[in-house]
Design a protein around this motif. Structure first.
Motif, short mmCIF file in Angstrom:
data_model
loop_
_atom_site.label_atom_id
_atom_site.label_comp_id
_atom_site.label_asym_id
_atom_site.label_seq_id
_atom_site.Cartn_x
_atom_site.Cartn_y
_atom_site.Cartn_z
N ARG A 41 -44.73 -21.48 -5.09
CA ARG A 41 -44.85 -23.00 -5.13
C ARG A 41 -45.99 -23.75 -5.83
O ARG A 41 -45.93 -24.85 -5.69
CB ARG A 41 -45.81 -22.21 -3.26
N GLU A 42 -46.82 -22.90 -6.26
CA GLU A 42 -47.46 -23.43 -6.88
C GLU A 42 -46.53 -24.52 -8.51
O GLU A 42 -46.87 -25.49 -9.35
CB GLU A 42 -48.99 -22.83 -7.62
N SER A 66 -43.75 -24.86 -7.92
CA SER A 66 -43.26 -26.11 -7.73
C SER A 66 -44.09 -27.28 -7.50
O SER A 66 -43.34 -28.47 -7.18
CB SER A 66 -42.61 -25.77 -5.91
N SER A 67 -44.80 -27.80 -8.10
CA SER A 67 -46.14 -28.67 -6.89
C SER A 67 -45.25 -29.91 -8.59
O SER A 67 -44.97 -29.74 -9.46
CB SER A 67 -47.70 -28.51 -7.16
N SER A 68 -46.01 -30.90 -8.39
CA SER A 68 -45.42 -32.24 -8.96
C SER A 68 -46.55 -31.97 -10.94
O SER A 68 -46.33 -32.43 -11.20
CB SER A 68 -45.25 -33.16 -8.71
N LYS A 69 -48.05 -31.05 -10.30
CA LYS A 69 -48.85 -31.10 -11.41
C LYS A 69 -47.77 -30.48 -12.26
O LYS A 69 -48.54 -30.62 -13.52
CB LYS A 69 -49.77 -30.23 -11.19
N PRO A 76 -47.77 -33.51 -3.97
CA PRO A 76 -47.87 -32.67 -5.12
C PRO A 76 -46.40 -31.97 -4.69
O PRO A 76 -45.94 -31.30 -5.60
CB PRO A 76 -48.98 -32.30 -4.31
N TRP A 77 -46.10 -31.80 -2.97
CA TRP A 77 -44.75 -31.54 -2.82
C TRP A 77 -43.92 -32.18 -1.90
O TRP A 77 -44.40 -32.89 -1.56
CB TRP A 77 -45.16 -29.93 -2.01
N MET A 96 -54.05 -32.76 0.93
CA MET A 96 -53.20 -31.85 -0.22
C MET A 96 -53.58 -31.32 -1.94
O MET A 96 -53.46 -30.50 -2.45
CB MET A 96 -51.66 -31.82 -0.12
#
Length: 297
Positions: free
Chosen positions: A32-33, A35-38, A84-85, A114
């Motif tokens: 999940r982390e 897959s974040s836009s970050k 972010p997601w 988020m």
């Protein structure tokens, strides 16, 4: 589609896969982390460091407060905000479409929910495409390109069915430069999730070609988004590789609809227009909400 708690539960209960052979809670949180836009920020930063051709790409900004968001929108005219997601165009806010007050309101709500929102410049896009990789237990393999068109909201609509070599030849040379580095970056990024009983699977790096102000040269944005799932681009890539020759080309479509009658009408229309060149890939039932099909000239 991709790893999440629902996928794990489905495999465990329906297909009797043992929990010890599936991603743990910590694994799913790590995915999940990633897959974040970050994550795109670190990928772009790495590519800028290693290749001069990408130094012209402006770094996205991660914004974690409403005050910082207001300051950003007041000092930028053309930009895109990303949650972010998100996927398939959801979670995108374009400054040239949405009024500033509305963007700030929605952005602030996202930050509260988020923790942050990402801002980046709007680019004068020419073409969407992606590099597709497969993260296995021991290696990361490049499986090909996806060349596609999105609608105005960023939702996938049509993919080009074409040999990888022809797609790469149609793109700026910076793509070939990025390929090897991206494979190395993904190998390092996913190393903690490799050598397990399960595999991360398909990873797509969405990119685009664009033209900057006052510059006629076509440029490459090397990481618009990273998708940790089997995207429509992967489906189009695999369809071509399994069914067409390197000389053939075609188009792969995904068309949503509100009801069966609309899709049935479209099916009849395409059959009449294209005959045997049209191939429907999904069944049509009264519960069908979309249709996937290809047109091969």
């Amino acid at each position: 589609w991709g790893w999440d708690y629902d996928t794990r539960a489905l495999l465990n209960k329906t297909y009797k896969t043992k929990m010890k052979d599936l991603p743990s809670d910590d694994d799913l949180q790590a995915l999940r982390e990633l897959s974040s836009s970050k994550t795109t920020v670190s990928i772009i930063e790495r590519l800028r460091q290693e290749h001069d051709v990408f130094k012209g790409i402006e770094m996205p900004v991660v914004i974690d407060s409403e005050e910082s968001l207001v300051a950003y929108v007041e000092t930028h005219s053309h930009y895109v905000l990303k949650t972010p997601w998100s996927s398939s165009g959801r979670g995108l806010s374009f400054s040239h479409i949405i009024p500033r007050d509305t963007i700030v309101k929605h952005g602030a709500a996202t930050i509260r929910k988020m923790g942050s929102i990402m801002a980046e410049p709007w680019y004068d896009k020419e073409q969407d495409f992606a590099m597709l990789f497969y993260v296995g237990r021991e290696t990361v393999e490049f499986i090909g390109y996806s060349l596609f068109d999105n609608d105005d909201s960023g939702t996938y609509r049509c993919g080009k069915l074409m040999a990888n070599e022809r797609i790469e030849a149609s793109l700026p040379s910076a793509c070939a430069i990025a390929k090897k580095t991206l494979r190395k970056i993904l190998g390092e990024m996913f190393a903690p999730l490799m050598n397990k009983t399960w595999e991360v699977g398909y990873v797509g790096i969405d990119m685009m070609t664009f033209r900057s102000a006052g510059n006629t040269e076509l440029m490459v944005h090397p990481c618009v988004e990273m998708n940790l799932r089997c995207t429509m681009g992967v489906v189009a890539r695999l369809y071509f590789d399994r069914n067409l020759t390197t000389e053939q080309t075609g188009e792969f479509y995904i068309t949503p609809a509100a009801d069966y009658a609309t899709l049935a009408q479209l099916d009849s229309q395409l059959t009449a227009e294209h005959g045997s060149k049209y191939r429907r890939l999904t069944r049509l039932t009264t519960e069908t909400m979309f249709m996937a099909y290809v047109i091969i000239p």
